[in-house]
Write an enzyme that holds these catalytic residues in place. Structure first.
Site, PDB file in Angstrom:
ATOM      1  N   CYS A   1       9.975 -77.309  83.331  1.00 27.04           N
ATOM      2  CA  CYS A   1      10.324 -75.939  83.705  1.00 27.04           C
ATOM      3  C   CYS A   1      11.313 -75.880  84.871  1.00 27.04           C
ATOM      4  O   CYS A   1      12.476 -76.193  84.690  1.00 27.04           O
ATOM      5  CB  CYS A   1       9.063 -75.134  83.974  1.00 27.04           C
ATOM      6  SG  CYS A   1       8.863 -73.784  82.804  1.00 27.04           S
ATOM      7  N   LEU A   2      10.873 -75.491  86.071  1.00 31.21           N
ATOM      8  CA  LEU A   2      11.786 -75.465  87.214  1.00 31.21           C
ATOM      9  C   LEU A   2      12.335 -76.864  87.467  1.00 31.21           C
ATOM     10  O   LEU A   2      13.507 -77.033  87.831  1.00 31.21           O
ATOM     11  CB  LEU A   2      11.074 -74.927  88.456  1.00 31.21           C
ATOM     12  CG  LEU A   2      11.927 -74.632  89.696  1.00 31.21           C
ATOM     13  CD1 LEU A   2      13.008 -73.593  89.402  1.00 31.21           C
ATOM     14  CD2 LEU A   2      11.057 -74.174  90.858  1.00 31.21           C
TER      15      LEU A   2
ATOM     16  N   GLN B   1      15.222 -77.454  85.217  1.00 28.99           N
ATOM     17  CA  GLN B   1      16.429 -76.788  85.716  1.00 28.99           C
ATOM     18  C   GLN B   1      17.043 -77.548  86.888  1.00 28.99           C
ATOM     19  O   GLN B   1      18.270 -77.642  87.007  1.00 28.99           O
ATOM     20  CB  GLN B   1      16.085 -75.355  86.109  1.00 28.99           C
ATOM     21  CG  GLN B   1      15.640 -74.495  84.938  1.00 28.99           C
ATOM     22  CD  GLN B   1      14.834 -73.270  85.356  1.00 28.99           C
ATOM     23  OE1 GLN B   1      14.770 -72.930  86.532  1.00 28.99           O
ATOM     24  NE2 GLN B   1      14.195 -72.611  84.393  1.00 28.99           N
TER      25      GLN B   1
ATOM     26  N   HIS C   1       5.791 -75.879  78.729  1.00 31.46           N
ATOM     27  CA  HIS C   1       4.640 -76.505  79.370  1.00 31.46           C
ATOM     28  C   HIS C   1       3.816 -77.344  78.396  1.00 31.46           C
ATOM     29  O   HIS C   1       2.942 -76.821  77.705  1.00 31.46           O
ATOM     30  CB  HIS C   1       3.755 -75.433  80.010  1.00 31.46           C
ATOM     31  CG  HIS C   1       4.364 -74.819  81.223  1.00 31.46           C
ATOM     32  ND1 HIS C   1       4.224 -75.362  82.483  1.00 31.46           N
ATOM     33  CD2 HIS C   1       5.152 -73.734  81.369  1.00 31.46           C
ATOM     34  CE1 HIS C   1       4.889 -74.633  83.358  1.00 31.46           C
ATOM     35  NE2 HIS C   1       5.459 -73.634  82.706  1.00 31.46           N
TER      36      HIS C   1
ATOM     37  N   ASN D   1       6.974 -70.162  80.433  1.00 30.01           N
ATOM     38  CA  ASN D   1       6.950 -69.227  81.551  1.00 30.01           C
ATOM     39  C   ASN D   1       8.173 -69.471  82.414  1.00 30.01           C
ATOM     40  O   ASN D   1       8.152 -70.281  83.339  1.00 30.01           O
ATOM     41  CB  ASN D   1       5.677 -69.412  82.383  1.00 30.01           C
ATOM     42  CG  ASN D   1       5.728 -68.654  83.694  1.00 30.01           C
ATOM     43  OD1 ASN D   1       6.518 -67.720  83.837  1.00 30.01           O
ATOM     44  ND2 ASN D   1       4.937 -69.059  84.651  1.00 30.01           N
TER      45      ASN D   1
ATOM     46  N   GLY E   1      12.075 -67.459  83.828  1.00 30.19           N
ATOM     47  CA  GLY E   1      13.038 -66.364  83.816  1.00 30.19           C
ATOM     48  C   GLY E   1      14.468 -66.838  83.977  1.00 30.19           C
ATOM     49  O   GLY E   1      15.398 -66.032  83.978  1.00 30.19           O
TER      50      GLY E   1
ATOM     51  N   GLU F   1       1.489 -79.249  79.198  1.00 31.39           N
ATOM     52  CA  GLU F   1       0.116 -79.295  79.701  1.00 31.39           C
ATOM     53  C   GLU F   1      -0.649 -78.021  79.402  1.00 31.39           C
ATOM     54  O   GLU F   1      -1.759 -77.822  79.901  1.00 31.39           O
ATOM     55  CB  GLU F   1       0.123 -79.534  81.213  1.00 31.39           C
ATOM     56  CG  GLU F   1       0.320 -78.303  82.082  1.00 31.39           C
ATOM     57  CD  GLU F   1       1.691 -77.648  81.984  1.00 31.39           C
ATOM     58  OE1 GLU F   1       1.823 -76.493  82.426  1.00 31.39           O
ATOM     59  OE2 GLU F   1       2.627 -78.293  81.471  1.00 31.39           O
TER      60      GLU F   1
END
Length: 371
Positions: A257-258, A261, A343, A299, A301, A345
């Site tokens: 995720c982050l 990025q 995710h 999750n 944005g 997990e």
């Protein structure tokens, strides 16, 4: 329960649109970026996910609270969302192994939540008009004051939030005599990520968001991990520098995720704020390496630029989101580095992508053999 104390409440969006509802009995005013999650279950994991820090959550499922809360079903210490907006709030619950009802848990954390909102209309509005800042309040007679308060809230774009949720001091997870040592950068890490690594015979040292490569390297780990988290990835210069140092040395690196990025930014690929993001546990992804489809929990944005990724000589797109063709996973062609925008997990599920943790361990094994 405070049935008689349920006051009228409202959701005020940054563009002036108002949706009305009722307080669940916890009065107050809270702000944040409004977003929605389409998951039918797992609300407690959502509320404690550090990636939601600074956000007002709209639950698309019509019933919230119906199975209570369990102290083991949390992704961090405490609630991370700013507030909750739902259709029907259940003050009673019917699960045998629950520890309490949702209202008591919210009251303990002083979380403002409003129910009886037309969430279908609200979600449709967000889908059409995009994510934006909002305020939820029981002070419905002072709209002008609420508008002024809302106008002072910073936009999510350009906002660094990882420092707000990261650990202050390093800590350890797993068995000290495990086969593999993994250094994890906490920019909003979820507990179930650590559980998944630990059950694969890994001992993890979790470092604060601003840890340097030298600090992590000193522990002599076999692999490195960059976590999920909230906010805009662009301001995370320390994390990007860390990723660059790991990549330069061709050490095993996995990002979620982050973290995904951050790895893209470390390679010169830009990120952008999405219209309303991906949040739910039923997002379809295609693995371009195997040709298989996966149902995933997502999750985020922000996303990485697909055109720049495709043009990058050292990067290969491994996964794509089938709803909008955004990049859902990448790997470096000549480095021991990969990442995904979702995710693996996922708790309570789906579990289609858990193989990515096995892939990370396999990468570490190969690196140890080659060394």
């Amino acid at each position: 329960m405070k049935y008689e104390q349920r006051k009228k409440a409202l959701v005020l969006l940054a563009d002036g649109t108002i949706f009305y509802g009722k307080s669940i009995g916890i009065e107050g005013t809270v702000t944040g970026e409004i977003c929605f999650n389409t998951g039918m279950t797992g609300y407690q994991e959502i509320f404690t996910d550090p990636s939601y820090f600074g956000q007002l959550m709209v639950a698309t499922n019509a019933h919230i609270g119906n199975y209570g809360v369990n102290n083991d079903e949390v992704e961090s210490e405490g609630i991370k969302i700013s507030g909750l907006i739902c259709r029907n709030f259940s003050f009673t619950h019917s699960r045998v192994d629950s520890d309490s009802n949702l209202f008591d848990w919210f009251e303990k954390h002083n979380l403002v939540a409003i129910s009886d909102v037309d969430t279908r209309a609200l979600v449709a509005y967000i889908r059409d008009n995009g994510a934006m800042n909002a305020i939820i309040s029981t002070e419905i007679d002072n709209i002008d004051k609420l508008k002024k308060q809302l106008a002072e809230i910073p936009n999510m774009e350009g906002l660094e939030l990882a420092s707000k949720v990261s650990t202050k001091e390093p800590y350890f997870v797993g068995e000290e005599n495990a086969t593999y040592k993994i250094a994890a950068l906490d920019i909003g890490i979820k507990k179930n990520i650590l559980r998944n690594l630990a059950k694969r015979n890994a001992y993890i040292k979790v470092f604060p968001y601003n840890a340097t490569f030298e600090e992590m390297e000193e522990w002599n780990p076999d692999g490195y991990f960059i976590s999920n988290g909230p906010g805009d990835p662009e301001p995370l210069k320390d994390a990007q520098k860390l990723a660059q140092e790991i990549i330069k040395r061709d050490l095993p690196l996995f990002g979620i995720c982050l973290g995904h990025q951050v790895i893209a930014l470390a390679n010169g690929i830009s990120t952008y704020k999405m219209h309303n993001g991906h949040r739910g546990i039923n997002h379809p992804v295609k693995n371009l390496i195997t040709g298989k489809g996966e149902i995933t929990s997502q999750n985020h944005g922000f996303a990485i630029n697909r055109e720049e990724t495709e043009a990058h000589s050292d990067i290969e797109i491994t996964h794509v989101h089938l709803n909008d063709n955004t990049v859902a996973g990448i790997r470096m062609k000549n480095k021991n580095v990969f990442s995904v925008q979702y995710h693996p997990e996922a708790s309570p599920g789906p579990h289609d992508a858990e193989y990515l943790f096995d892939q990370f361990i396999e990468n570490i094994q190969k690196a140890k053999v080659e060394a």
